[in-house]
Design an enzyme around this catalytic site. Structure first.
Site, PDB file in Angstrom:
ATOM      1  N   ARG A   1       0.814  -1.218   0.000  1.00  0.00           N
ATOM      2  CA  ARG A   1       0.000   0.000   0.000  1.00  0.00           C
ATOM      3  C   ARG A   1       0.849   1.269   0.000  1.00  0.00           C
ATOM      4  O   ARG A   1       0.484   2.268  -0.610  1.00  0.00           O
ATOM      5  CB  ARG A   1      -0.806   0.042   1.290  1.00  0.00           C
ATOM      6  CG  ARG A   1      -2.242  -0.265   1.115  1.00  0.00           C
ATOM      7  CD  ARG A   1      -2.860  -0.304   2.496  1.00  0.00           C
ATOM      8  NE  ARG A   1      -4.150  -0.933   2.450  1.00  0.00           N
ATOM      9  CZ  ARG A   1      -5.259  -0.322   2.067  1.00  0.00           C
ATOM     10  NH1 ARG A   1      -5.252   0.937   1.712  1.00  0.00           N
ATOM     11  NH2 ARG A   1      -6.406  -0.974   2.034  1.00  0.00           N
TER      12      ARG A   1
ATOM     13  N   LYS B   1       0.992 -19.249   6.959  1.00  0.00           N
ATOM     14  CA  LYS B   1      -0.026 -19.478   7.978  1.00  0.00           C
ATOM     15  C   LYS B   1      -0.335 -18.125   8.638  1.00  0.00           C
ATOM     16  O   LYS B   1       0.508 -17.236   8.582  1.00  0.00           O
ATOM     17  CB  LYS B   1       0.460 -20.523   8.980  1.00  0.00           C
ATOM     18  CG  LYS B   1       1.655 -20.085   9.850  1.00  0.00           C
ATOM     19  CD  LYS B   1       1.194 -19.938  11.244  1.00  0.00           C
ATOM     20  CE  LYS B   1       2.116 -19.320  12.164  1.00  0.00           C
ATOM     21  NZ  LYS B   1       1.860 -18.352  13.065  1.00  0.00           N
TER      22      LYS B   1
ATOM     23  N   HIS C   1       3.061 -24.870  14.165  1.00  0.00           N
ATOM     24  CA  HIS C   1       4.470 -25.219  14.383  1.00  0.00           C
ATOM     25  C   HIS C   1       4.640 -26.439  15.286  1.00  0.00           C
ATOM     26  O   HIS C   1       5.403 -27.354  14.979  1.00  0.00           O
ATOM     27  CB  HIS C   1       5.220 -24.049  15.023  1.00  0.00           C
ATOM     28  CG  HIS C   1       5.146 -22.777  14.225  1.00  0.00           C
ATOM     29  ND1 HIS C   1       5.073 -22.760  12.860  1.00  0.00           N
ATOM     30  CD2 HIS C   1       5.147 -21.471  14.613  1.00  0.00           C
ATOM     31  CE1 HIS C   1       5.028 -21.502  12.434  1.00  0.00           C
ATOM     32  NE2 HIS C   1       5.062 -20.697  13.480  1.00  0.00           N
TER      33      HIS C   1
HETATM   34  C1  BG6 Z   1       5.382 -17.197  14.135  1.00  0.00           C
HETATM   35  C2  BG6 Z   1       4.451 -16.686  15.189  1.00  0.00           C
HETATM   36  O1  BG6 Z   1       4.718 -18.042  13.244  1.00  0.00           O
HETATM   37  O2  BG6 Z   1       6.439 -17.911  14.760  1.00  0.00           O
HETATM   38  C3  BG6 Z   1       5.186 -15.821  16.203  1.00  0.00           C
HETATM   39  O3  BG6 Z   1       3.429 -15.925  14.568  1.00  0.00           O
HETATM   40  C4  BG6 Z   1       6.362 -16.579  16.781  1.00  0.00           C
HETATM   41  O4  BG6 Z   1       4.329 -15.384  17.241  1.00  0.00           O
HETATM   42  C5  BG6 Z   1       7.223 -17.120  15.647  1.00  0.00           C
HETATM   43  O5  BG6 Z   1       7.121 -15.672  17.570  1.00  0.00           O
HETATM   44  C6  BG6 Z   1       8.344 -17.989  16.173  1.00  0.00           C
HETATM   45  O6  BG6 Z   1       9.185 -18.292  15.107  1.00  0.00           O
HETATM   46  P1  BG6 Z   1      10.760 -18.293  15.299  1.00  0.00           P
HETATM   47  O7  BG6 Z   1      11.293 -18.826  14.014  1.00  0.00           O
HETATM   48  O8  BG6 Z   1      11.162 -16.876  15.573  1.00  0.00           O
HETATM   49  O9  BG6 Z   1      11.030 -19.170  16.472  1.00  0.00           O
END
Ligand code: BG6
Length: 493
Positions: A48, A146, A238
């Site tokens: 945007r 996601k 995750h």
């Molecule tokens: C994301 C979440 O998918 O994964 C976040 O939306 C989270 O809230 C993050 O902090 C964690 O990913 P990583 O790779 O930083 O451990």
């Protein structure tokens, strides 16, 4: 490493957002510097913000933290076009196509949706309106992040809408945990060693624990987070995907379809917790003010954009079971959330104690062995073993044997987003969840969401910097077990 030669254009929708800034642009630039992108390569960026091309180039240099005079950066920047527009408006897609036609020859197309998930359907509809879902001279793929929907029904609806425009094999759904080096290693660790696989079942495993804790709070993402909570943000995707990689049945080959099938089978075997048992099997928390790493931090409802009366859960712990012959009766405990005591993700397999009780009367009683797969940080694998303590008398003690990535490989681990972009371009779908996985995960999560939606359910308060509310401890203590404290000294370099 392989590199594809046909011309490639990446259409990055949401090019100035949080994810693009933190993960996608740095990953693209790294791939570019390693010459892993085709010679004829372009990015059409869409957002945007009203930037001129030069202003956008400045924004990117700051984002990626590079010197604008760096020759590699100059070459990278020359591949980029910027379109400012509203992705809900079909006109923006006419402009995207015009910008693309100006700079790129006919070739392969990758649409990367890094925008708000609520815009996905409008974006794909507009892609279709401009007939951009295919190209004359190669493939077109859709890469999207996601969360896929906010529950089972919306996820299925989203999938239907996507399939109106793209074929299933064009769609690459991202769960970046699957692309973490340590998660990819689960496959090799389990099936590349003869040592563990025959122990990987209910006969030898007492229970499993997953901790996925973060010290950070919601990091300025209040509006998003408050509508989501930790169950949707991390548990549904995750954590379940990591578990699938750790506990699935053995694939018959490395064929991506086979590995994805095994993950999907595992997810569909998760025992859906009966609604009347959720209160006893799952506990929810919300952080209050406290100290994290010696620093005072505000509570969740004191964060920007969070209403004072919010009942969004920022941590969850629970126990699940898998309906399979292999894992029957083995409890899997999970705890995850924000503003917890450590930033650590690990999966521990606690093995049963040996059948004999030879050492049970010793001062340090023998314990069941624990194998910990440390996903991050200080990545590695650690096994706790019972040994004889040196000395004249027979005494036992617990020691650990560890493998640490940093000591062993002395190189930085490949960032998940680099791997995902690389694989999507190559067409390797192994690390991308399929629609059925997402469905199966939502099926497991849905009763938990329904329970949370009940006006009676309020998350329990916990102090920032703790391991969550006392209910997290009680939940596992009821089974005569305790959480394994992640060892901060593991694999410290
Ligand atoms: C994301 C979440 O998918 O994964 C976040 O939306 C989270 O809230 C993050 O902090 C964690 O990913 P990583 O790779 O930083 O451990």
């Amino acid at each position: 490493m392989r590199r594809i030669d046909s011309p490639l254009t990446i259409f990055l929708v949401g090019a100035t957002g949080d994810l693009a800034r933190k993960k996608i642009w740095p990953a693209l630039y790294d791939l570019f510097k390693q010459s892993l992108l085709p010679d004829t390569f372009n990015i059409v960026s869409v957002a945007r913000a009203k930037y001129s091309k030069a202003e956008f180039a400045d924004f990117l240099a700051q984002t990626v933290k590079v010197e604008k005079s760096d020759p590699a950066w100059k070459r990278f920047i020359s591949t980029i076009e910027y379109v400012s527009g509203d992705v809900m408006d079909p006109k923006t897609f006419t402009e995207i196509e015009e910008a693309h036609a100006k700079i790129a020859p006919c070739g392969n197309h990758l649409w990367y949706l890094a925008t708000l998930p609520s815009l996905y359907v409008s974006v794909v509809k507009n892609i279709k309106a401009e007939q951009l879902q295919t190209t004359q001279c190669g493939w077109t793929k859709l890469l999207l992040e996601k969360p896929f929907g906010v529950d089972l029904a919306t996820s299925q609806q989203l999938n239907k809408e996507l399939l109106q425009v793209f074929e299933e094999d064009q769609i690459y759904r991202i769960d970046h945990f699957l692309a973490k080096e340590t998660v990819q290693n689960l496959l090799v660790f389990r099936f590349g060693n003869g040592l563990f696989e025959h122990l990987w079942n209910h006969q030898f495993v007492d229970h499993i624990q997953v901790t996925s804790a973060e010290q950070i709070g919601i990091a300025g993402r209040g509006v998003f987070y408050d509508s989501v909570g930790v169950v949707r943000d991390v548990l549904q995707n995750h954590v379940l995907q990591m578990l699938a990689m750790t506990l699935m049945e053995e694939p018959t080959s490395l064929d991506p379809a086979e590995i994805r099938k095994r993950r999907m089978e595992f997810l569909s075997q998760l025992e859906v917790v009966p609604s009347e048992q959720i209160g006893a099997r799952v506990a929810f928390g919300q952080y209050q003010a406290g100290q994290v790493d010696g620093l005072q931090v505000v509570g969740y409802t004191g964060e920007k954009d969070i209403p004072a009366e919010s009942v969004t859960e920022t941590a969850v712990a629970g126990k699940l079971f898998v309906n399979s012959e292999r894992w029957k009766g083995v409890p899997i405990y999970f705890r995850l959330g924000k503003r917890l005591q450590q930033s650590v993700t690990e999966i521990s397999i606690k093995f049963k104690e040996p059948m004999n009780s030879m050492f049970s009367t010793f001062e340090t009683p023998q314990k069941g062995n624990v194998l910990t797969l440390r996903i991050q940080p200080n990545e590695g694998v650690i096994v706790r073993l019972n040994v004889k303590q040196p000395g004249l008398e027979l005494q036992t003690g617990e020691v650990s044997m560890q493998f640490c990535y940093h000591n062993q490989f002395q190189m930085d681990l490949v960032e998940a987003y680099q791997k995902l972009l690389y694989d999507a371009i190559q067409g390797d779908t192994t690390l991308f969840p399929q629609a059925e996985d997402i469905d199966a995960s939502w099926r497991f999560i849905q009763p938990i969401l329904d329970y949370l939606a009940d006006a009676q359910t309020k998350p329990l308060p916990y102090a920032a910097g703790s391991w969550g509310p006392a209910a997290f401890e009680e939940l596992i203590a009821e089974d005569g077990r305790r959480w394994l404290e992640p060892r901060p000294d593991m694999c410290v370099v």
